[in-house]
Each structure stands twice: as C-alpha cells, then as structure tokens.
Design an enzyme around this catalytic site. Structure first.
Site, short mmCIF file in Angstrom:
data_model
loop_
_atom_site.label_atom_id
_atom_site.label_comp_id
_atom_site.label_asym_id
_atom_site.label_seq_id
_atom_site.Cartn_x
_atom_site.Cartn_y
_atom_site.Cartn_z
N THR A 105 22.95 79.55 70.53
CA THR A 105 21.70 79.27 71.25
C THR A 105 22.15 78.14 72.32
OG1 THR A 105 21.08 77.33 69.57
CG2 THR A 105 19.81 79.32 69.78
N VAL A 154 27.91 78.50 75.76
CA VAL A 154 28.89 79.61 75.42
C VAL A 154 28.29 80.67 74.63
CG1 VAL A 154 31.17 79.80 74.44
CG2 VAL A 154 30.77 77.79 75.86
N ARG A 162 43.35 73.29 68.19
CA ARG A 162 44.12 73.89 69.24
C ARG A 162 45.51 73.45 69.09
NH1 ARG A 162 40.01 72.61 74.44
NH2 ARG A 162 38.44 74.30 73.76
N CYS A 165 38.67 75.22 78.81
CA CYS A 165 38.35 76.21 79.94
C CYS A 165 39.21 76.03 81.10
CB CYS A 165 36.89 75.97 80.40
SG CYS A 165 36.53 74.17 80.22
N ARG A 173 34.48 65.80 87.47
CA ARG A 173 33.21 66.24 87.28
C ARG A 173 32.39 66.40 88.67
NH1 ARG A 173 32.20 69.50 83.11
NH2 ARG A 173 32.40 67.78 81.52
N HIS A 217 34.74 76.27 87.33
CA HIS A 217 35.65 75.11 87.78
C HIS A 217 36.69 75.89 88.72
CE1 HIS A 217 34.04 73.18 84.12
NE2 HIS A 217 34.85 73.35 83.37
#
Ligand code: NAP
Length: 341
Positions: A12, A15, A102, A133, A240, A247
């Site tokens: 939901t 992504v 990661r 990202c 931001r 981006h």
C-alpha cells in the site's frame, strides 16, 4: 513460460503501488500475487490486471503459507530486518528496496545495467538488495563513462523529490501548499521533514552521522563503490526540494585521463535505459516533469570543466519511485528468472 508466486511487502506504499504498475507493464510471469502490509491495511482490495487481490497482514509464516517464490520488500528497513529471512527460509528470493542489507558483504547490491553478474550471489542469503534511489540513477550514468575514461572522483549534489520519503512526504508538501494558499503556512508543523518543505529547500535527508555527512549522503558514497567495484573518491550533498516526484542530480566527474565530450555523449547515448537530452539552444535538458512516470534515466547539460580537461559536469534526472525502486527491482527479478531458468 513458468509463472511465479510473487509477494509485495509494503503493497500500500509509494513503492509498493508502483511495483504493481511496473509488473503489469512488463507482463511479469505471475501465478499468484500476494500483497502484504500492516494490520491497518489488511483486508483492503488491490486491483491488478483487472482482478482484485486482498491485502494480507505481514506475518512470519505468510511466505510459507502462500508458497511465495519472489518477495519484493518495501516496508522500511526494520520490517526487512525482521521478516526477510522468513521469506528466504520459505524458499523465496527476496528483492529488498530498503537500506537494511545493502552493505552486507554477502548480499549482492544490484543495478542490472551495471553489475548484473552479482545477482548470482543471491544464494548466499536468499536476498538481493536494491540500491538507494539516488545511487541507482547516478551509477547508470557513471558506469559507461568509467568504462572508457576511468573515474577517479565524483562530486554530486542531489535535488530529491518529496515522494522519496513515501506517501507521508507527498501529503506533507500538498498540505503545506494548501496552507500557503489559505495564508496558514506559518502555522504548519513539519512531520516527515525536518522543516517546512513547501517553498523551501532542505539540505538534510536522513540522520546526520559523526563525520557531518548524512546517512543518505554516505549511502551514495558506499553503495556506488560497492556497485562499481572500486574505491573512487565520492562526496555527496543530498537536498530535499519541493518537487513531487523524480530526483535530480548535478554531478561533477573527475577522470584519470582527459575526457573527450563527444565520446562521453556517445557512450551515454549507447547506455542501456539512459536517454541523452542535451540541446541547450532549444531549452532541452532533463527535468522532473519529463522523467516522471518513465523507466529511463535522463542526462543533459554535459560539458567539460572550464579549467580542467579531465573533468566533466552533467545533470541527471530519473523517477526515483520507478528507476530508483520499482523498475530496478523488477529488472533484477527478470534477470534472476533468466539465470535460474
Ligand atoms: P510508504 O509510502 O510510507 O509505504 C510504507 C509501506 O510499508 C506501506 O505499504 C505500509 O503499509 C508498509 N508497512 C509499514 N509498517 C508495516 C508493518 N509493520 N508491517 C507490514 N507493512 C508495513 O514508503 P515507501 O516510500 O513506499 O518506502 C518503502 C521502503 O522503500 C522504504 O524502506 C524506503 O526507504 C524504500 N525506498 C523508497 C523510495 C521512494 O522513492 N519512495 C525509493 C527507494 C527505496 P500500511 O499501509 O499497512 O501502513
């Protein structure tokens, strides 16, 4: 063609919802689809290819119960930390969009255009990590240039959209813009971001670390080195901006040798899933309104440094929910299927 039981953890979220769209667009070979979220969203319907699927609550046993074979995780690092190994133990390959695994040495960190060979290491833990990202779109541009001119240093400043912080980030920008038009912006209380984001720019994404860089900035440094397999110097400033989606990045690249701009442009034009959009005379260059809802990384403003022949500057823009998350994850899954077949 063999079809797979596919789970989406965080179905939901920003992504998760994009994953459904990308899976549908590429006609992913799905046998059963299993949308998973918290108890708050369990029971709601998600439409996929004209059919409704009920969101199930994420539990430790759901992967085994549903015979899941591919599990996309995008519900935050803590959720992956706790639940990913239950999916792996149930026999699924986990493709994790969070930062949790990661930098683990035994977990491959994959951008298919750059290091598809790393996918085979999935067997170590049953997990493949999707990079940050901002990292994904940058390495897609760096890799073809590195192959020719050997990069020695990268300096990058990002201009990151509010949707990078999920649905909460988008809502915060919309609400604050409404407050602005109602002359109430001075009363707004930031929740997702450290300060008011409407009509503002915030040089602060994720938490500050002891070295005065933010965690987001160090993700770009460490992940780029891992994906490209070299310890080149990298410095990032992550910012931001009040853009809804996609981006942007201003990147300065130092090479071992002098760089030929025409060859660099040619290499970028030939790079997979990269589009060169660079015609300043016609006011053509990448912008978020161009990249949004697409699966390509756009690059423009490609120019040599005024003082140094071994330095190139460029501007790179991509839809970070697609290229930076959902599309990259699906591209990994398709390559994984090819390898396993
Ligand atoms: P989001 O819009 O806030 O969505 C979060 C999702 O996680 C929702 O589906 C939510 O379900 C689910 N969730 C939260 N707590 C849960 C729990 N206890 N159990 C099960 N599900 C839970 O966030 P997002 O932007 O999609 O980001 C998700 C992850 O992807 C994050 O780790 C983020 O760093 C990473 N990522 C995001 C982007 C981006 O551009 N947004 C890009 C790359 C990577 P409910 O509806 O039940 O709350």
């Amino acid at each position: 063609m063999r079809k797979y039981n596919v789970a989406i953890v965080g179905a939901t979220g920003a992504v998760g919802e994009e994953l459904f769209r990308v899976l549908e667009e590429v006609d992913f070979p799905i046998n059963n689809l299993v949308p998973l979220a918290s108890s708050k969203s369990a029971g709601i319907d998600i439409e996929f290819k004209g059919k409704n699927y009920k969101v199930l609550e994420l539990t430790e046993t759901v992967f085994e119960e549903q015979d899941v074979e591919i599990a996309f995780f995008s519900a935050g690092g803590d959720i992956s930390a706790h639940f990913a190994h239950f999916a792996a133990e149930a026999g699924a390959v986990v493709i994790d969009n969070t930062s949790h695994f990661r930098m683990d040495a035994d977990v491959p960190l994959v951008v298919p255009e750059c290091n598809p060979e790393a996918i085979s290491e999935w067997k170590n833990r049953g997990i493949i990590a999707n990079p940050n990202c901002s990292t994904i779109q940058m390495v897609q541009v760096l890799k073809p240039l590195d192959d020719i001119f050997n990069i020695t240093r990268v300096d990058v400043a990002t201009y990151q959209a509010v949707s990078g912080a999920g649905k909460g980030g988008m809502e915060e920008l919309v609400n604050q813009m409404q407050d602005f038009f109602a002359f109430k912006l001075d009363q707004c209380e930031p929740k997702t971001f450290a300060h008011q984001i409407a009509l503002n720019v915030i040089p602060h994404i994720d938490v500050f670390l002891e070295n005065d860089y933010t965690k987001e900035e160090m993700k770009m440094v460490n992940e780029t080195q891992k994906i490209l397999g070299k310890n080149m110097e990298i410095s990032a400033t992550c910012v931001r901006v009040p853009v809804m989606r996609s981006h942007s990045e201003a990147i300065t690249i130092h090479f071992e040798k002098d760089v030929n701009v025409e060859r660099a442009v040619e290499a970028l034009k030939n790079a997979e899933n990269v589009v060169v959009l660079d015609n300043p005379a016609k006011k053509e260059y990448p912008m978020p309104i161009i990249s949004t809802d697409t699966n390509e990384t756009y690059v423009g403003r490609i120019r040599k440094d005024i003082n140094r022949d071994n330095v190139l500057h460029l501007w790179c823009v991509a839809d970070q929910i697609r290229v930076g998350a959902a599309t990259n994850a699906v591209r990994i899954a398709l390559k994984w299927i090819n390898q396993e077949a």
